[in-house]
Design an enzyme around this catalytic site. Structure first.
Site, PDB file in Angstrom:
ATOM      1  N   SER A 164       0.827  -1.192   0.000  1.00  0.00           N
ATOM      2  CA  SER A 164       0.000   0.000   0.000  1.00  0.00           C
ATOM      3  C   SER A 164       0.867   1.250   0.000  1.00  0.00           C
ATOM      4  O   SER A 164       1.977   1.252   0.550  1.00  0.00           O
ATOM      5  CB  SER A 164      -0.867  -0.014   1.262  1.00  0.00           C
ATOM      6  N   TYR A 187      -1.409  -0.356  10.405  1.00  0.00           N
ATOM      7  CA  TYR A 187      -1.695  -0.955   9.096  1.00  0.00           C
ATOM      8  C   TYR A 187      -0.508  -0.764   8.154  1.00  0.00           C
ATOM      9  O   TYR A 187      -0.006  -1.710   7.552  1.00  0.00           O
ATOM     10  CB  TYR A 187      -2.972  -0.350   8.497  1.00  0.00           C
ATOM     11  N   LYS A 191       2.278  -3.629   6.521  1.00  0.00           N
ATOM     12  CA  LYS A 191       2.613  -3.836   5.106  1.00  0.00           C
ATOM     13  C   LYS A 191       4.123  -3.709   4.893  1.00  0.00           C
ATOM     14  O   LYS A 191       4.726  -4.498   4.166  1.00  0.00           O
ATOM     15  CB  LYS A 191       1.863  -2.821   4.231  1.00  0.00           C
TER      16      LYS A 191
HETATM   17  N1  LIG Z   1      -8.744  -1.197  -0.837  1.00  0.00           N
HETATM   18  C1  LIG Z   1      -7.738  -0.363  -0.657  1.00  0.00           C
HETATM   19  O1  LIG Z   1      -7.934   0.836  -0.587  1.00  0.00           O
HETATM   20  C2  LIG Z   1      -6.315  -0.888  -0.545  1.00  0.00           C
HETATM   21  C3  LIG Z   1      -5.247   0.007  -0.693  1.00  0.00           C
HETATM   22  C4  LIG Z   1      -3.950  -0.476  -0.580  1.00  0.00           C
HETATM   23  C5  LIG Z   1      -3.729  -1.826  -0.320  1.00  0.00           C
HETATM   24  N2  LIG Z   1      -4.778  -2.682  -0.165  1.00  0.00           N
HETATM   25  C6  LIG Z   1      -4.510  -4.082   0.133  1.00  0.00           C
HETATM   26  O2  LIG Z   1      -5.067  -4.867  -0.898  1.00  0.00           O
HETATM   27  C7  LIG Z   1      -5.497  -6.129  -0.385  1.00  0.00           C
HETATM   28  C8  LIG Z   1      -6.941  -6.356  -0.763  1.00  0.00           C
HETATM   29  O3  LIG Z   1      -7.725  -5.289  -0.288  1.00  0.00           O
HETATM   30  P1  LIG Z   1      -9.288  -5.211  -0.541  1.00  0.00           P
HETATM   31  O4  LIG Z   1      -9.650  -3.783  -0.616  1.00  0.00           O
HETATM   32  O5  LIG Z   1      -9.661  -6.116  -1.640  1.00  0.00           O
HETATM   33  O6  LIG Z   1      -9.810  -5.767   0.858  1.00  0.00           O
HETATM   34  P2  LIG Z   1     -10.973  -6.826   1.154  1.00  0.00           P
HETATM   35  O7  LIG Z   1     -11.183  -6.810   2.618  1.00  0.00           O
HETATM   36  O8  LIG Z   1     -12.128  -6.569   0.278  1.00  0.00           O
HETATM   37  O9  LIG Z   1     -10.278  -8.185   0.716  1.00  0.00           O
HETATM   38  C9  LIG Z   1      -9.464  -8.940   1.567  1.00  0.00           C
HETATM   39  C10 LIG Z   1     -10.004 -10.356   1.553  1.00  0.00           C
HETATM   40  O10 LIG Z   1      -9.177 -11.177   2.368  1.00  0.00           O
HETATM   41  C11 LIG Z   1      -9.992 -12.016   3.151  1.00  0.00           C
HETATM   42  N3  LIG Z   1      -9.198 -12.356   4.330  1.00  0.00           N
HETATM   43  C12 LIG Z   1      -8.876 -11.550   5.385  1.00  0.00           C
HETATM   44  N4  LIG Z   1      -8.112 -12.212   6.264  1.00  0.00           N
HETATM   45  C13 LIG Z   1      -7.943 -13.471   5.771  1.00  0.00           C
HETATM   46  C14 LIG Z   1      -7.260 -14.614   6.229  1.00  0.00           C
HETATM   47  N5  LIG Z   1      -6.573 -14.621   7.379  1.00  0.00           N
HETATM   48  N6  LIG Z   1      -7.299 -15.734   5.457  1.00  0.00           N
HETATM   49  C15 LIG Z   1      -7.984 -15.748   4.286  1.00  0.00           C
HETATM   50  N7  LIG Z   1      -8.645 -14.686   3.805  1.00  0.00           N
HETATM   51  C16 LIG Z   1      -8.629 -13.556   4.541  1.00  0.00           C
HETATM   52  C17 LIG Z   1     -11.249 -11.231   3.427  1.00  0.00           C
HETATM   53  O11 LIG Z   1     -12.364 -12.068   3.686  1.00  0.00           O
HETATM   54  C18 LIG Z   1     -11.409 -10.461   2.120  1.00  0.00           C
HETATM   55  O12 LIG Z   1     -12.203 -11.173   1.198  1.00  0.00           O
HETATM   56  C19 LIG Z   1      -5.261  -6.070   1.113  1.00  0.00           C
HETATM   57  O13 LIG Z   1      -4.019  -6.688   1.377  1.00  0.00           O
HETATM   58  C20 LIG Z   1      -5.175  -4.583   1.395  1.00  0.00           C
HETATM   59  O14 LIG Z   1      -4.391  -4.318   2.536  1.00  0.00           O
HETATM   60  C21 LIG Z   1      -6.063  -2.232  -0.277  1.00  0.00           C
END
Ligand SMILES: NC(=O)c1ccc[n+]([C@@H]2O[C@H](COP(=O)([O-])OP(=O)(O)OC[C@H]3O[C@@H](n4cnc5c(N)ncnc54)[C@H](O)[C@@H]3O)[C@@H](O)[C@H]2O)c1
Ligand SMILES: *[C@@H]1O[C@H](CO)[C@@H](O)[C@H](O)[C@H]1NC(C)=O
Length: 384
Positions: A164, A187, A191
């Site tokens: 991120s 958070y 990362k």
């Molecule tokens: N959405 C954003 O703004 C953003 C920005 C930067 C980075 N990210 C990163 O991108 C990735 C995806 O983000 P997103 O927005 O799709 O989030 P999200 O919460 O929609 O997706 C994460 C998924 O992981 C699953 N999950 C969580 N813990 C788990 C575990 N221990 N075992 C198996 N599954 C698990 C959740 O059920 C969910 O479906 C994450 O790593 C997040 O930190 C997101």
């Protein structure tokens, strides 16, 4: 697919059924195609970014197994993915489970003959991470460590990791990959720590390669209106806007009006989730074709900042609705401007974001209007 029906209380049963089915699925797919498909494990694959990426992967010809513990996702996502994948839906399978569960992961990796893992599974709320740091370090750092151990044990050498822009803290924009990592919250630290762990693993064993993708601000939804982000106590701008337009909040608070930007409001690099999904396909191609790559970070953004007021205006144009807002003071910890220098991704992955802010808003609104409670019905619990 049998795999999608697993929501077993009993994990042993899951393993007995999941693993052989997985192997069978892989062999069937491999033997019916002219060239064997690459098989990719996508952790967190039913989440917002994971689901869009899964679809892009399948459309690009990959076979994809989604692992998700459903802690922040609904099984309905898998149903919709199959529907959108159409004739390619056989290339998708789902395993319910925790990425930190070694008893699940090792057999899954051993049986799957995976060419690479894309690791999305994580907790992602900055605000929540400040009140539950242990939960965040556990899922995001320890979970990643467990995955790396299982990958080493099973000989899976390629990883694409969801990092991120949070790792940069309040760096001066445009931010390139050489900016120091100075996260401002648990958070962001989780990362940066996970990145460090995989960098060290790769230094110790150069056959292990990873790409660390640092996303800026993903927004939007699939243009079909069938996939999008599950709404939940949002703190990010776009979901806050839709909450107001749906009448769930009276007005939008615009935090900070005296920043050194063109209209005084904070500037961020918003990126269409489909552009982001396509970046993962590009990253995978790079990873699978570059021996000796080591571990490398890439910013994923458009390279331009949009202010809060610009986003509000674009959303009003795209949706035909008005967004009532009030101007408020700065919020602690917010930077004035944070946008990417996306040049490295452009030069080395051959990827750049192409979708406009207008498309982001239009697609986000189409998804929200068609699915006001996301994948849940308003009666709760049961998929629409
Ligand atoms: N959405 C954003 O703004 C953003 C920005 C930067 C980075 N990210 C990163 O991108 C990735 C995806 O983000 P997103 O927005 O799709 O989030 P999200 O919460 O929609 O997706 C994460 C998924 O992981 C699953 N999950 C969580 N813990 C788990 C575990 N221990 N075992 C198996 N599954 C698990 C959740 O059920 C969910 O479906 C994450 O790593 C997040 O930190 C997101
Ligand atoms: C990265 O950004 C810094 C700070 O803006 C700058 O000094 C440096 O030259 C940039 N590096 C590259 C490779 O563009």
């Amino acid at each position: 697919m049998e795999l999608r029906t697993q929501s077993f209380g009993n994990r042993r049963l899951l393993l007995h059924i999941a693993v052989p089915t997985c192997v069978l699925l892989y062999h069937c797919l491999s033997s019916t195609l002219v060239t064997p498909q690459h098989h990719i494990l996508v952790t967190g694959g039913l989440g917002y970014i994971g689901s869009h990426t899964a679809l892009s992967l399948v459309e690009a010809g990959y076979a994809v197994t989604l692992l998700d513990d459903l802690s922040n996702a609904q099984e309905e996502v898998f149903v919709r993915l199959q529907e959108l994948a159409g004739g390619r839906s056989g290339a998708l399978s789902f395993v319910k489970g925790d990425v930190g569960d070694q008893d699940l992961l090792r057999p899954l990796l051993d049986a799957g003959a995976f060419d690479a893992v894309i690791h999305f599974a994580a907790k992602k709320s900055v605000a929540e991470s400040t009140v539950d740091p242990l939960g965040y370090y556990n899922t995001n750092v320890v979970g990643t460590l467990r995955l790396l151990e299982a990958m080493r044990g099973s000989g899976v050498r390629n990883l694409v990791f969801s990092s991120s822009a949070c790792v940069y803290g309040a760096a001066q924009a445009p931010i390139n990959e050489s900016a120091p990592l100075q996260p401002l919250n648990p958070y962001g630290h989780s990362k940066a720590m996970a990145e460090q762990v995989m960098t060290d693993v790769s230094a110790a064993d150069p056959s292990f390669r990873c790409l660390q993708l640092r996303y800026f601000n993903p927004v939007g939804a699939h243009p079909s209106g069938r996939l999008g982000e599950q709404p939940q106590q949002p703190t990010n701008l776009m979901p806050c806007i839709t909450e107001v337009v749906l009448g769930r909040r009276p007005t939008l608070q615009v935090h900070g009006t005296d920043y050194p930007t063109q209209d005084g409001t904070a500037q961020r690099d918003y990126l269409h989730v489909l552009d982001l999904a396509e970046a993962h396909v590009a990253a995978l191609r790079k990873l699978l074709s570059s021996p000796g790559l080591g571990c490398k970070a890439y910013n994923l953004g458009t390279g331009t900042g949009q202010t809060v007021l610009e986003v509000i205006k674009a959303f009003e144009m795209a949706s035909g609705r008005s967004v009532p807002y009030v101007l408020a003071g700065r919020r602690a910890g917010d930077a004035a401007a944070a946008y990417a220098s996306p040049l490295r991704a452009e030069e080395e992955l051959g990827w750049r974001a192409t979708r406009s802010l207008n498309q982001m808003c239009a697609d986000h609104w189409r998804w929200t209007e068609g699915n006001p409670s996301g994948y849940l019905t308003d009666s709760g619990g049961v998929p629409a």
